[in-house]
Structures are given as structure tokens and as C-alpha cells.
Design a protein around this motif. Structure first.
Motif, PDB file in Angstrom:
ATOM      1  N   VAL A 217      26.354  32.531 -36.948  1.00 38.81           N
ATOM      2  CA  VAL A 217      24.892  32.469 -36.947  1.00 38.81           C
ATOM      3  C   VAL A 217      24.339  33.780 -37.505  1.00 38.81           C
ATOM      4  O   VAL A 217      24.735  34.867 -37.066  1.00 38.81           O
ATOM      5  N   SER A 218      23.432  33.700 -38.461  1.00 42.18           N
ATOM      6  CA  SER A 218      22.802  34.907 -38.994  1.00 42.18           C
ATOM      7  C   SER A 218      21.883  35.524 -37.942  1.00 42.18           C
ATOM      8  O   SER A 218      21.181  34.805 -37.227  1.00 42.18           O
ATOM      9  N   PHE A 219      21.894  36.850 -37.862  1.00 39.39           N
ATOM     10  CA  PHE A 219      21.015  37.549 -36.923  1.00 39.39           C
ATOM     11  C   PHE A 219      19.877  38.187 -37.703  1.00 39.39           C
ATOM     12  O   PHE A 219      20.102  38.901 -38.682  1.00 39.39           O
ATOM     13  N   VAL A 220      18.647  37.907 -37.273  1.00 39.94           N
ATOM     14  CA  VAL A 220      17.453  38.463 -37.911  1.00 39.94           C
ATOM     15  C   VAL A 220      16.785  39.420 -36.930  1.00 39.94           C
ATOM     16  O   VAL A 220      16.349  39.005 -35.847  1.00 39.94           O
ATOM     17  N   ALA A 221      16.729  40.685 -37.302  1.00 42.28           N
ATOM     18  CA  ALA A 221      16.111  41.705 -36.442  1.00 42.28           C
ATOM     19  C   ALA A 221      14.631  41.812 -36.771  1.00 42.28           C
ATOM     20  O   ALA A 221      14.262  42.076 -37.920  1.00 42.28           O
ATOM     21  N   PHE A 222      13.770  41.586 -35.763  1.00 44.73           N
ATOM     22  CA  PHE A 222      12.347  41.804 -36.049  1.00 44.73           C
ATOM     23  C   PHE A 222      11.884  43.122 -35.438  1.00 44.73           C
ATOM     24  O   PHE A 222      12.509  43.666 -34.536  1.00 44.73           O
ATOM     25  N   SER A 223      10.816  43.648 -36.011  1.00 41.86           N
ATOM     26  CA  SER A 223      10.249  44.954 -35.630  1.00 41.86           C
ATOM     27  C   SER A 223      11.297  46.067 -35.669  1.00 41.86           C
ATOM     28  O   SER A 223      11.374  46.892 -34.746  1.00 41.86           O
ATOM     29  N   PRO A 224      12.118  46.147 -36.727  1.00 37.28           N
ATOM     30  CA  PRO A 224      13.215  47.132 -36.744  1.00 37.28           C
ATOM     31  C   PRO A 224      12.760  48.586 -36.723  1.00 37.28           C
ATOM     32  O   PRO A 224      13.497  49.447 -36.238  1.00 37.28           O
ATOM     33  N   VAL A 225      11.576  48.866 -37.240  1.00 38.75           N
ATOM     34  CA  VAL A 225      11.087  50.257 -37.207  1.00 38.75           C
ATOM     35  C   VAL A 225       9.977  50.424 -36.179  1.00 38.75           C
ATOM     36  O   VAL A 225       9.068  51.240 -36.336  1.00 38.75           O
ATOM     37  N   ALA A 226      10.047  49.634 -35.115  1.00 39.20           N
ATOM     38  CA  ALA A 226       9.215  49.825 -33.929  1.00 39.20           C
ATOM     39  C   ALA A 226       7.724  49.676 -34.221  1.00 39.20           C
ATOM     40  O   ALA A 226       6.912  50.491 -33.807  1.00 39.20           O
ATOM     41  N   ARG A 227       7.371  48.612 -34.933  1.00 36.57           N
ATOM     42  CA  ARG A 227       5.966  48.245 -35.150  1.00 36.57           C
ATOM     43  C   ARG A 227       5.138  49.381 -35.750  1.00 36.57           C
ATOM     44  O   ARG A 227       4.010  49.647 -35.325  1.00 36.57           O
ATOM     45  N   GLY A 228       5.714  50.042 -36.734  1.00 38.13           N
ATOM     46  CA  GLY A 228       4.981  51.060 -37.445  1.00 38.13           C
ATOM     47  C   GLY A 228       4.836  52.378 -36.722  1.00 38.13           C
ATOM     48  O   GLY A 228       4.051  53.238 -37.120  1.00 38.13           O
ATOM     49  N   PHE A 229       5.602  52.598 -35.647  1.00 39.85           N
ATOM     50  CA  PHE A 229       5.495  53.830 -34.873  1.00 39.85           C
ATOM     51  C   PHE A 229       5.734  55.060 -35.744  1.00 39.85           C
ATOM     52  O   PHE A 229       5.062  56.089 -35.581  1.00 39.85           O
ATOM     53  N   LEU A 230       6.703  54.961 -36.658  1.00 38.50           N
ATOM     54  CA  LEU A 230       7.007  56.125 -37.504  1.00 38.50           C
ATOM     55  C   LEU A 230       5.977  56.333 -38.598  1.00 38.50           C
ATOM     56  O   LEU A 230       6.048  57.312 -39.310  1.00 38.50           O
TER      57      LEU A 230
END
Length: 212
Positions: free
Chosen positions: A199-212
Motif C-alpha cells: 500500500v502506498s503511504f501518503v504523508a500529509f502536512s509534512p512541513v507542519a502546516r507552514g510552520f517553517l
């Protein structure tokens, strides 16, 4: 742009989540800004666009359909069901989780119209409705595959155990869960289950919702 496998599809390694064009973080952008973002992403080589019935209670799907439908052959389209807006007693739409088969199928029909397409490439169960056995919800999604309404089935925010139960009912192409600077929870068991099941894994919000 680097490519990756997403279920049966080859897509850009970085996809565009279409929630923020109308929903969740701050005031929604204007329709003109949404159009510019969607078309700029396509021109930059993004071939994976992800939306949902919940986002803006249909507004995100409407914008994606309006501005990307004529480019439909250029990208893989993902959307989600099982969580949408339903009017309360005052007529105000509120978020409701509903994984009943009839609701899933009706939501898909409405999404197809908003997206201005005949088929959704990857259709996720946005959240598992724990009042409905996962096998029943996934079974309905399997019916949509057989009907030609969707091409593949995904899940969002479920455990490794639930993924295995769902996959036994119908092949799951992808699992989407937050995997970011704020949370590494998928490392506990979900990533391993995805590897074992293909199963492919899709990571959402990888950079923490624009925190950086």
C-alpha cells in the motif's frame, strides 16, 4: 520533478493538497488566487492533486473541477468521502462522519459532478465511521470501482489493524496520514503494514502546516 508510485499511478513526488484554497487555515483565498495556485502547480510538474468533499463543504472540489477539468489527462485526481457538511437544525452546515454505503455512493456522485469528471483516480475514506464496520464502507468503495466511478480505493487516518481488515475486503491502493515535524506516529506500525501489503503511504502536512 521526481516521480513516485501511488497505487497504480506514477505521480510527482510532491502533490498539491487542495484544502487550503477554501478551508481550514485562515481566510479562504479568492477564486482568482485559487485558479493561479492550481494552474501554477500543474505547470510546475505536479501531477497529484488531492481534495475532498469536506473541504469548504464542496468548494474545493468545485474549484478543482472548474480550473483543472480541461487538463484532466495531465494529472492523477484524489478525493475523499465519509466526512462532509450536513445542515443542522439551524441550516448551518456542520462536519459529520458518515461511512454508510449509501452515503458513500451518494457523496461520490456529487463529487463527480463538482469535479467535472467521469471517474476519480483515488478515492479515500476520509475518516472511518466507527458506527459502520470498515468492511462495509470499503465494500461500498469496491462497488464504485466495479461501477467505473473510481479507479482505486484509499484510507485516511486508520491504524495498521484497520488497514489489514480493509485490505482483506478490497485492495487498498494508498493510506494517507499526517507524518510531519509534529508527529511520527506512522512509524509505530502503519508504515510496516503498508510495506507488507504493498500500500502506498501518503504523508500529509509534512512541513507542519507552514510552520517553517
Amino acid at each position: 520533478m521526481q516521480q513516485r508510485q501511488l497505487g497504480p499511478f506514477q505521480v510527482s513526488a510532491i502533490g498539491l493538497g487542495c484544502m487550503n484554497i477554501c478551508h481550514a487555515y485562515g481566510a479562504p483565498v479568492s477564486e482568482q488566487q485559487a485558479e493561479r495556485v492550481l494552474l501554477a502547480a500543474l505547470d510546475a510538474g505536479v501531477t497529484h492533486f488531492d481534495t475532498a468533499a469536506l473541504y469548504g463543504f464542496g468548494a474545493s472540489e468545485t474549484l478543482v473541477g472548474k480550473y483543472l477539468a480541461k487538463h484532466r489527462t495531465r494529472f492523477t485526481l484524489a478525493s475523499k468521502c465519509g466526512m462532509q457538511g450536513v445542515p443542522n437544525a439551524d441550516g448551518v452546515k456542520v462536519r459529520v462522519i458518515d461511512g454508510r454505503p449509501d452515503t458513500i455512493k451518494a457523496t461520490c456522485e456529487a463529487s463527480l459532478k463538482r469535479l467535472q469528471t467521469d471517474v476519480i483516480d483515488l478515492y479515500y475514506l476520509h475518516r472511518w465511521d466507527k458506527q459502520v464496520p470498515i468492511e462495509e464502507s470499503v465494500g461500498a468503495l469496491g462497488d464504485l470501482v466495479r461501477a467505473g466511478k473510481i479507479r482505486s480505493v484509499g484510507l485516511s487516518e486508520v491504524s495498521a489493524h484497520t488497514l489489514r481488515k480493509a485490505h482483506a475486503e478490497h485492495p487498498i491502493a494508498a493510506l494517507q496520514t499526517e507524518y510531519s515535524l509534529w508527529t511520527r506516529n506512522p512509524e509505530i506500525a502503519v508504515l510496516q503494514a503498508c510495506r507488507e501489503l504493498g500500500v502506498s503511504f501518503v504523508a500529509f502536512s509534512p512541513v507542519a502546516r507552514g510552520f517553517l
